[in-house]
Design an enzyme around this catalytic site. Structure first.
Site, PDB file in Angstrom:
ATOM      1  N   GLY A 170      23.898  59.247  59.996  1.00 38.80           N
ATOM      2  CA  GLY A 170      23.749  59.209  61.460  1.00 38.80           C
ATOM      3  C   GLY A 170      22.346  58.179  61.795  1.00 38.80           C
ATOM      4  CE  LYS A 198      30.841  58.822  75.989  1.00 41.07           C
ATOM      5  NZ  LYS A 198      31.967  58.454  75.513  1.00 41.07           N
ATOM      6  N   GLY A 242      29.730  62.238  61.786  1.00 39.49           N
ATOM      7  CA  GLY A 242      30.649  62.659  62.032  1.00 39.49           C
ATOM      8  C   GLY A 242      30.790  63.938  61.249  1.00 39.49           C
ATOM      9  NE  ARG A 274      26.767  57.069  54.966  1.00 43.44           N
ATOM     10  CZ  ARG A 274      27.722  56.538  56.339  1.00 43.44           C
ATOM     11  NH1 ARG A 274      28.546  55.649  56.820  1.00 43.44           N
ATOM     12  NH2 ARG A 274      28.666  57.726  56.987  1.00 43.44           N
TER      13      ARG A 274
HETATM   14  C1  3PG Z   1      30.748  57.116  59.168  1.00 42.19           C
HETATM   15  O1  3PG Z   1      29.715  55.872  58.944  1.00 42.19           O
HETATM   16  O2  3PG Z   1      31.007  58.138  59.940  1.00 42.19           O
HETATM   17  C2  3PG Z   1      31.457  57.335  57.917  1.00 42.19           C
HETATM   18  O3  3PG Z   1      31.566  56.162  57.217  1.00 42.19           O
HETATM   19  C3  3PG Z   1      33.583  57.309  59.005  1.00 42.19           C
HETATM   20  O4  3PG Z   1      33.710  56.022  59.788  1.00 42.19           O
HETATM   21  P1  3PG Z   1      34.515  56.126  60.624  1.00 42.19           P
HETATM   22  O5  3PG Z   1      33.372  56.726  61.817  1.00 42.19           O
HETATM   23  O6  3PG Z   1      34.104  54.620  61.573  1.00 42.19           O
HETATM   24  O7  3PG Z   1      35.535  56.572  60.125  1.00 42.19           O
END
Ligand code: 3PG
Ligand code: MG
Length: 385
Positions: free
Chosen positions: A333, A179, A356, A42
């Site tokens: 992720g 999930k 997300g 990142r």
């Molecule tokens: C992540 O790592 O998914 C983003 O940086 C957002 O972080 P958060 O889910 O804590 O808002």
């Protein structure tokens, strides 16, 4: 989707620019207690934007969140390791303290926005991973300053919205992770778009239960079984595992030394056993579908790949995605971490920096951070492209 780009800003020369980055990087604690960055993807991903601004004579202040501190400073969420890495990679950028040390960030407090933009002339959002959060630093500055999307944000949006607009077919999505309830929206939206949806990971057990299989002590969301029954009636092909790798009573996830037997079973998990990976047959079946695809979207591991006993399914899928000659995208992720761990990340066309955020963009077709940039362009009369 059209967004204002760096070139659309007033000339940054001699101006002060606030850049929102997503430097929420994984940190590992060393035996001596010091914290080190486990993966700097990142940070490296933000460099093109930061360098462009510096090359164009701007004074650059970057800001980010790290972790989920409870609205106050703590050592665990100190951006100091990021600041040091950023200095090595590109000098001359000031990095503010963790935005979430101030409750005004998550509360989208206008007073906090005032403090962030004070003395700044322009705003650039390059924090794709956080663009689904309507937090102060994401949606506040675009209403106050001429604003643009950074290179990373723009590329992420181009790739992910492109998947939904005109994907080359067959389009295959692979979903994993624990999930069903977290991914219901994205499952529904993908079923309208893909030719085949492959489901592995912890969430496959709720689908297997919906087909009447005993799942033993595997992850199960009983309240989601009717939803899974309904999704399985979809006209889109859904592929589920036909065999599983399971851990017997007494076994501990992540601790092979604790004992517990590991076995391969079909789709019936014996009472007291836990399904922790797809089996080798399923991994091979999934691979056959993946390598034939012309567009692939992968989000979520197939099993508990941090434990070597349950990593084979995720490794096989990672290799199949890498071998696919179509356009391949990993949705951030854990699957991005798996691709790195299995040495295939550089053979994937696009590894998203947002987990997300990428799912929400696929599900909703828009994100709060993107809407804020478009509204800003309108307010300040910047073009979009
Ligand atoms: C992540 O790592 O998914 C983003 O940086 C957002 O972080 P958060 O889910 O804590 O808002
Ligand atoms: Mg390819």
């Amino acid at each position: 989707m059209r967004l204002p780009q760096l070139e659309d800003l007033p000339d940054p020369h001699g101006r002060r620019v606030l850049v929102r980055c997503d430097f929420n990087v994984p940190l590992a604690t060393a035996p001596d207690g010091s914290r080190a960055i486990a993966d700097d993807l990142r940070i490296r991903a933000a460099l093109p934007t930061l360098r462009w601004l510096l090359d164009h004579g701007a004074t650059v202040t970057a800001c980010s969140h790290l972790g989920r501190p409870k609205g106050g400073p703590d050592a665990k969420s100190d951006l100091a390791p990021v600041r040091a890495r950023l200095d090595e990679l590109v000098g001359g950028v000031t990095l503010l303290d963790n935005l979430r040390w101030d409750p005004g960030e998550e509360g989208n407090d206008p007073v906090f926005v005032d403090r962030l933009v004070a003395g700044q002339d322009l705003y650039v959002d390059d924090a794709f991973g956080a663009a689904h959060r309507a937090h102060a630093s994401i949606v506040g500055p675009p209403a106050r300053l001429p604003s643009a999307a950074g290179r990373l944000l723009a590329r992420e949006v181009e790739v992910l919205s492109g998947l939904l607009e005109a994907p080359a077919r067959p389009f295959v999505a692979i979903l994993g992770g624990s999930k069903v309830s977290d991914k219901l929206g994205v499952i529904r939206s993908l079923l309208d778009k893909v030719d085949t949806l492959i489901i592995g990971g912890g969430m496959c057990f709720t689908f297997l239960a919906a087909l009447g299989n005993p799942v033993g002590d595997s992850l199960l969301e009983p309240d989601q079984v009717p939803t899974c029954e309904d999704l399985l009636r979809s006209a889109t092909r859904i592929v589920l595992p036909t065999d599983l790798t399971v851990l017997g009573p007494g076994g501990v996830i992540g601790d092979p030394a604790a004992g517990g037997e590991v076995r391969q079973v079909g789709t019936s998990v014996p009472a007291g056993w836990k399904g922790l990976d797809i089996g080798p047959g399923s991994a091979a079946e999934f691979s056959d579908v993946i390598v034939e695809a012309r567009t692939v979207l992968w989000n979520g591991p197939m099993g508990v790949f941090e434990d070597p006993r349950f990593q084979a399914g995720t490794r096989t899928v990672a290799h199949a995605v890498a071998d696919c000659r179509g356009f391949t995208v990993i949705g951030g992720g854990d699957s991005a971490a798996a691709a790195a761990q299995f040495g295939v990340a550089d053979r994937i066309d696009h590894v998203s920096t947002g987990g997300g955020a990428s799912l929400e963009l696929i599900e909703q077709g828009d994100l709060p951070g993107l809407a804020a940039l478009r509204a800003s362009a309108e307010r300040f009369g910047l073009p979009t492209r």
